[in-house]
Design an enzyme around this catalytic site. Structure first.
Site, PDB file in Angstrom:
ATOM      1  CD  GLU A  55      -2.749   0.722   2.659  1.00 31.91           C
ATOM      2  OE1 GLU A  55      -2.357   0.049   3.563  1.00 31.91           O
ATOM      3  OE2 GLU A  55      -3.672   1.755   2.945  1.00 31.91           O
ATOM      4  CE  LYS A 111      -7.541   1.129   3.001  1.00 30.61           C
ATOM      5  NZ  LYS A 111      -6.251   1.423   3.974  1.00 30.61           N
ATOM      6  CB  CYS A 163      -4.533  -1.964   3.719  1.00 31.54           C
ATOM      7  SG  CYS A 163      -3.521  -2.514   5.245  1.00 31.54           S
ATOM      8  CB  VAL A 192      -0.622  -1.566  11.777  1.00 32.86           C
ATOM      9  CG1 VAL A 192      -0.185  -0.641  11.074  1.00 32.86           C
ATOM     10  CG2 VAL A 192      -2.255  -1.254  11.887  1.00 32.86           C
TER      11      VAL A 192
HETATM   12  C1  ACM Z   1      -4.806  -0.305   6.636  1.00 34.19           C
HETATM   13  O1  ACM Z   1      -5.610  -0.083   6.322  1.00 34.19           O
HETATM   14  N1  ACM Z   1      -3.390   0.290   6.339  1.00 34.19           N
HETATM   15  C2  ACM Z   1      -4.611  -0.982   8.248  1.00 34.19           C
END
Ligand code: ACM
Length: 264
Positions: A39, A110, A143, A170
């Site tokens: 990402e 996203k 992510c 994370v």
């Molecule tokens: C994330 O969406 N980078 C945890």
């Protein structure tokens, strides 16, 4: 189709250093039709301020990072899906780009923003595209999208063979445990390309994962090392959605009974 990931540490707000690291890893990478990068690969992740993100962002039509990827894809006749800090007008998007031998091929923005990302990025507004390429049908998620089963299902229903999940995870192990399940219940390949390193106290969890349509973990990287891998993907397997001679996982759905999803 041979596909895999590059797990490494992009350098926060330092594209020169990121490209230097990436170039070394790509030179030594095994032959592949598709590689997935983490990402926000052109910028790093944990920006102190939105201004830092703005300065590190690039427009798709004028991006050193995409030009670098396109050059590599042209020379190696392959595709790369990568996280990308995208500037468009006055907005920033946490995007993924698909780049191939012909250059920029498509983008996803996203949809589900995580934590402080909400102060920086606009939520995705280009839906959930699937790109048909000579090596297979490629889709992208970013992510925290991992938490939302609806988006995986939609991409599978649209014919994705592989979902490229560009990540900077994370929460310890959560996504790495759920990704093989998304792969299994949607009968698709998933490549979670996670990153390593620490930025301003935030440590990324590595353990990039490749999962098969049977939910098998084909490969899982270590938590902290640079790793590059590529494996054979079986397009015949992924396109056969019969799970028993009498059960087709999509034809057996009952969407007329799922209408509550739209209201609850
Ligand atoms: C994330 O969406 N980078 C945890």
């Amino acid at each position: 189709m041979k596909a895999g990931f590059v797990q490494f540490t992009p350098e926060l707000c330092n594209l020169d250093k990121t490209l230097e690291r990436l170039e070394k890893l790509l030179i030594d990478a095994p032959p592949a039709d598709l590689l997935v990068l983490p990402e926000l690969c052109n910028s790093g992740y944990n920006f102190p301020t939105r201004k830092d993100a703005w300065e590190a962002s690039e427009e798709i039509s004028d991006s050193r990072f995409i030009n670098f990827l396109a050059d590599h894809c042209r020379k190696n006749n392959m595709y790369i899906a990568s996280g990308f800090c995208e500037r468009d007008g006055f907005k920033l998007y946490n995007s993924s780009v698909l780049v191939g031998p012909e250059g920029f091929t498509g983008k996803y923005r996203k949809i589900h923003l995580f934590y402080n990302e909400k102060d920086i990025f606009s939520a995705g507004d280009v839906g959930l595209p699937v790109f048909q390429t000579p090596v297979g049908n490629i889709a992208m998620l970013v992510c925290f999208d991992w938490m939302f089963p609806e988006v995986w299902r939609i991409l599978a229903l649209k014919g994705a063979d592989v979902i490229c999940h560009t990540s900077a995870l994370v929460l310890p192990g959560f996504a790495q445990r759920s990704v093989p399940i998304h792969a299994l219940i949607n009968h698709v390949y998933v490549i979670t390309a996670n990153r390593t390193g620490t930025e301003h106290g935030l440590t990324f969890t590595g353990m990039s994962t490749v999962a098969s349509p049977k939910g098998e973990v084909i490969c899982q990287a270590s938590a902290a090392a640079d790793e590059v891998c590529a494996f054979d993907f079986d397009l015949e397997l992924v396109r056969n959605k019969m799970i028993t001679p009498r059960n087709h996982i999509f034809a057996d759905r009952r969407p007329e009974l799922y209408q509550d999803l739209l209201h609850l």
